[in-house]
Design a protein around this motif. Structure first.
Motif, short mmCIF file in Angstrom:
data_model
loop_
_atom_site.label_atom_id
_atom_site.label_comp_id
_atom_site.label_asym_id
_atom_site.label_seq_id
_atom_site.Cartn_x
_atom_site.Cartn_y
_atom_site.Cartn_z
N VAL A 72 29.46 62.86 63.82
CA VAL A 72 30.14 62.56 62.56
C VAL A 72 31.48 63.28 62.51
O VAL A 72 32.48 62.72 62.07
CB VAL A 72 29.25 62.95 61.36
CG1 VAL A 72 30.00 62.75 60.06
CG2 VAL A 72 27.98 62.13 61.37
N ALA A 73 31.51 64.52 62.99
CA ALA A 73 32.76 65.27 63.00
C ALA A 73 33.82 64.52 63.81
O ALA A 73 34.96 64.37 63.38
CB ALA A 73 32.54 66.67 63.58
N ARG A 74 33.40 64.01 64.95
CA ARG A 74 34.34 63.29 65.81
C ARG A 74 34.87 62.05 65.09
O ARG A 74 36.06 61.78 65.10
CB ARG A 74 33.66 62.90 67.12
CG ARG A 74 34.62 62.52 68.21
CD ARG A 74 33.93 62.34 69.56
NE ARG A 74 33.56 63.61 70.15
CZ ARG A 74 32.32 63.95 70.48
NH1 ARG A 74 31.34 63.11 70.25
NH2 ARG A 74 32.05 65.11 71.02
N SER A 75 33.97 61.33 64.45
CA SER A 75 34.42 60.12 63.76
C SER A 75 35.28 60.46 62.55
O SER A 75 35.95 59.60 62.01
CB SER A 75 33.23 59.26 63.36
OG SER A 75 32.62 59.78 62.20
N ASN A 76 35.25 61.72 62.11
CA ASN A 76 36.11 62.15 61.03
C ASN A 76 37.43 62.70 61.56
O ASN A 76 38.20 63.30 60.81
CB ASN A 76 35.42 63.23 60.20
CG ASN A 76 34.55 62.62 59.12
OD1 ASN A 76 35.04 62.07 58.16
ND2 ASN A 76 33.25 62.69 59.32
N GLY A 77 37.65 62.55 62.84
CA GLY A 77 38.92 62.99 63.40
C GLY A 77 38.98 64.45 63.81
O GLY A 77 40.05 64.99 63.99
N VAL A 78 37.83 65.09 63.95
CA VAL A 78 37.82 66.47 64.41
C VAL A 78 37.91 66.46 65.93
O VAL A 78 37.16 65.76 66.60
CB VAL A 78 36.51 67.18 63.98
CG1 VAL A 78 36.44 68.57 64.59
CG2 VAL A 78 36.44 67.25 62.48
#
Lengths: 528, 342
Positions: free
Chosen positions: B221-227
């Motif tokens: 989820v973090a990755r999909s939030n641009g992290v």
């Protein structure tokens, strides 16, 4: 807001073209022959799609039709295998989610994409962190500003949510509102013309919240474009200017809304017309004895003094709003949660030290609402998932591979699971197909006596919902007792033999549908 | 809530059902840890009324706590991401040796003056970066990578130690610095306070810190939030390595000599302190101040047991038991649901 002061960095590829060749403004989004393959599976095939400025385009299709893949491509999570993507007339490539944000794309994902341990305000600002947003410039958080901006955004969607609240503490509906608020915020965060993509945003929303969403979509239409994915055909027809139908990874129809009826859309999606009458009591094996009986069951803070009984071949539907305690009740009957007072009887005997292991051994099955976290082992193949509860034929400790495969193939066919690959790991399937596999896991057991279903249709398209409901009916007719927590009151009236209405942990009404004919309004009155 | 600037979302907006719970900046549960620490202090004070709360013993406790406190700040950041750093003892050894051989010492190798501190910290950071690179690029679990780097660090320290005489720090000068006092408290403790303060600010107010929480909740989820998950992890392992390097220098100063095993026992102490403090090993929940509490609980416990004349072999058993009890209590609220019973 901060539009004038915020500077953009990576958004160069998203700037609108200075002018187009023929004078007319270029479309907000143009996809040309987009294909996406995962190994041997083609999820999206030669897809071409245009979204004009100030247009709301509906995308419908069954689970597994490729909608989710399309949305992941548009949100920068997947790169297409081939094809051209143009935003405002310029070719773009989204390598990361930030690229999509920079191009003005805001996405509300179907599977929740919020970080549950962070505050609402942080989650709202998350996408913008990669650029130089004022509230988080140079990687430094200005909490007051962050919270204030979040409060403004939330006020826009009319949500009474504290920006400082931790997302994990919010109800499902509130989380959905936060997701929507975040997607709607792209126009404040970028200079690009916003394109908001909503993936089944209304599946968990109440009517007044849906109205707010529809109003916001109308607002967005005046400044940008919207792609709206939904299973509710009436809603798609009401909201969208154009409707695109997908099937098996391809676009099978692209029509102005005025040109199609709901029946047309259903046929285009499924490939055949909807069945008319689903209710038939003939050929059922209804037992005389109560299979599961609950007397005066109480769990503090969840439900009080609940009694009911279910006979084999009958379906009990429990309806109630958020906080009615019905989810906890269902879990208690399955042995997954403790209770404080009362008793559970199984085949007439009071159960003691009830647990999920005992429940399963006695032929109880539970299909949870949170299938991703509770219902399946995502990394396992669907074969392994189907045969998880029972490891095939004897001998018990050695897995019978051939038998398992045969079983999996059989159930894939029966439930029409797509893609038809029993070896694929379950997390790669779309939501509806995952649910089918989860159902198959329990339905395949010859010991199945009680089937407890917690929102089995949540997030399913009409085709998959029909398949799942058919399977529930088949199991019921074969003499399984069914306890169903229905998503909608229509579903409750359609599936149930008995209906139990709960409000704030109390049973407020019971209906025997062979005698009573309550309307949805009757049920609703006792729920709220 | 206390902040008058942030307007409570007003009544005119549509309610979405259930009111949201107010957000507490310091979770209520930390009071439990504060209480446990207070109980420990009261018990040991009751047993040893004349010695336990003497100024000398307080200084001892604070001085002993300094090293694990500094390591704990880095360890907390790593654990917040759901990863773990087992390399601290080896890294401390390597950093300590790198430091002592570049400062004034009995072996007379080189004397870079204050730069020797930079050398020590850089050694730690470099090892952290190397571990982080292997973890993120080659996708090896942090558990395995850092376990390996424990011994890589020990190896480097042993090579630096060589076969010559033991490098000793000259009497006076920097050797005495940790134990000298400022406002009545030892310098080593003030150094730890500084590191903790920086760590707290990082976790509370910077993108790097907030991203560690995001990654700990769900990498996907973090990755999909641009992290930038890989980059954040690399930075955090570098920061953790730097903290460990600094701790290695401090431990060397306190020992007064170079030794590859200068970090002995610190791993258990810090990992235990992180967990006892209430930072979830699964990541995403907890914080630097909680770890501080955890370190103090363990340090006070050890010190109190010694003062009370408890046998040293029983001491380690008691520390282990405290850890297990703390984990049971920390995990209790999350037990109720089926999904946790994995």
């Amino acid at each position: 807001m901060t539009r004038s002061t915020s500077r953009r960095t990576a958004a160069a590829n998203a700037r609108p073209a200075a002018g187009s060749v023929d004078g007319a403004p270029p479309p907000a989004l143009r996809l040309t022959r987009i294909t996406k393959t995962f190994g041997p599976i083609t999820a999206v095939k030669n897809l071409s799609l245009t979204v004009e400025r100030n247009q709301v385009v509906g995308v419908i299709g069954e689970n597994g039709a490729g909608k989710s893949t399309l949305l992941k491509i548009l949100s920068g999570l997947h790169e297409p295998t081939s094809g051209v993507m143009e935003v405002a007339g310029r070719p773009v490539q989204f390598r990361r989610p930030q690229d999509a944000v920079a191009a003005g794309f805001g996405v509300v994902h179907q599977e929740q994409s919020l970080l549950s341990n962070l505050s609402v305000a942080e989650n709202l600002a998350m996408n913008a962190l990669s650029s130089t947003d004022n509230a988080t410039r140079f990687g430094w958080y200005r909490w007051r500003q962050l919270n204030r901006e979040a409060a403004e955004t939330l006020a826009r969607v009319g949500a009474a949510i504290d920006p400082r609240a931790i997302v994990g503490d919010l109800s499902f509906v509130d989380r959905q509102m936060v997701e929507i608020a975040r997607a709607l915020r792209v126009d404040e965060q970028t200079h690009a013309t916003p394109l908001v993509i909503l993936d089944e945003p209304t599946s968990v929303l109440e009517r007044n919240e849906t109205a707010i969403l529809e109003r916001e979509i109308a607002n967005l239409k005046s400044v940008g474009s919207v792609i709206f994915v939904s299973h509710r055909l009436d809603e798609v027809r009401r909201i969208c200017d154009r409707i695109v139908v997908m099937r098996h990874g391809e676009v099978v129809a692209d029509r102005p809304t005025g040109d199609v009826t709901e029946d047309d859309l259903f046929k285009l999606m499924i490939g055949h017309a909807a069945k008319a009458d689903k209710r038939s009591d003939a050929g059922r094996t209804v037992g005389a004895q109560n299979l599961v009986e609950v007397r005066g069951l109480t769990r503090r803070g969840e439900y009080r003094d609940v009694s009911f009984a279910v006979r084999p071949g009958r379906c009990l539907v429990i309806v109630g709003a958020l906080g009615s305690g019905r989810e906890s009740l269902a879990r208690t009957v399955f042995g997954a949660e403790p209770f404080d007072r009362g008793e559970i009887r199984y085949r007439g005997d009071v159960v003691s030290s009830w647990s999920t292991v005992r429940a399963t051994r006695n032929g109880m099955a539970y299909v949870p609402a949170e299938r991703r976290t509770e219902g399946m082992v995502g990394g396992f193949s669907s074969t392994e998932n189907i045969t998880l509860a029972r490891t095939g034929a004897r001998p018990r400790f050695v897995l019978n591979r051939a038998g398992q495969k045969k079983l999996a193939r059989e159930w894939f066919q029966r439930l029409d699971v797509r893609p038809d690959d029993i070896k694929l790991s379950l997390q790669r399937f779309s939501g509806g197909n995952q649910q089918k596999v989860v159902m198959a896991k329990w339905l395949q057991s010859d010991r199945l006596r009680v089937l407890i279903l917690d929102h089995p249709l949540r997030g399913l398209d009409p085709g998959a919902a029909e398949t799942v409901n058919d399977q529930i009916r088949i199991a019921r007719d074969a003499g399984t007792a069914v306890i169903l927590l229905a998503d909608t009151l229509e579903e409750a009236l359609d599936m149930g033999d008995d209906i139990l209405v709960m409000r704030d942990g109390d049973v407020t009404a019971r209906f025997d549908l062979s005698v009573d004919t309550p309307t949805t309004l009757d049920l609703l009155e006792r729920m709220v | 809530m206390a902040n008058p600037v942030t307007r409570e979302p007003s009544e005119q907006s549509v309610s979405t059902g259930r009111r949201t719970r107010p957000h507490h900046r310091f979770e209520v549960r930390s009071l439990g840890e504060v209480g446990a620490l207070a109980v420990l202090i009261i018990v040991f004070f009751a047993i040893n009324p004349s010695t336990f709360l003497s100024i000398g013993n307080i200084r001892t406790i604070l001085d002993q706590a300094a090293t694990p406190l500094i390591v704990g700040v880095g360890a907390t950041l790593v654990v917040l991401m759901g990863a773990i750093d087992l390399s601290v003892e080896g890294v401390m050894g390597a950093a300590g040796m790198a430091f002592i051989l570049t400062t004034e010492n009995s072996r007379g190798s080189v004397d870079l003056g204050p730069l020797s501190f930079v050398v020590g910290i850089a050694m730690g950071a470099a090892l952290g970066v190397a571990a982080g690179l292997i973890h993120t690029r080659l996708k090896v679990p942090s558990f395995i990578v850092t376990l390996g780097f424990w011994f890589v660090g020990l190896g480097i320290a042993t090579v630096l130690f060589g076969t010559e005489t033991i490098p000793l720090l000259p009497d006076g000068g920097i050797k005495a610095w940790p134990n000298e006092t400022f406002l009545g408290l030892p310098h080593s403790f003030w150094l730890a306070v500084l590191v903790i303060a920086v760590g707290w600010v990082v976790t509370r107010f910077t993108r790097l810190g907030r991203f560690t929480y995001a990654i700990g909740d769900s990498e996907e989820v973090a990755r999909s939030n641009g992290v930038g998950v890989a980059r954040t992890k690399l930075y955090v392992f570098a920061v953790a390595g730097a903290c460990t390097g600094l701790a290695g220098i401090l431990a060397t100063l306190r020992l007064g000599a170079g030794a590859p095993t200068v970090g002995g026992g610190v791993l258990f102490l810090t990992v235990a302190a992180v967990v006892i403090g209430g930072t979830s090993l699964g990541g995403g929940r907890g914080g630097v101040l909680r770890t501080t509490l955890g370190v103090f609980m363990l340090t006070v416990l050890t010190n109190g047991l010694i003062l009370s004349g408890v046998d040293s072999s029983i001491q380690s058993g008691v520390s282990g038991a405290v850890l297990i009890v703390a984990i049971i209590f920390a995990a209790w609220p999350h037990r109720s649901r089926l999904r946790i019973v994995k």
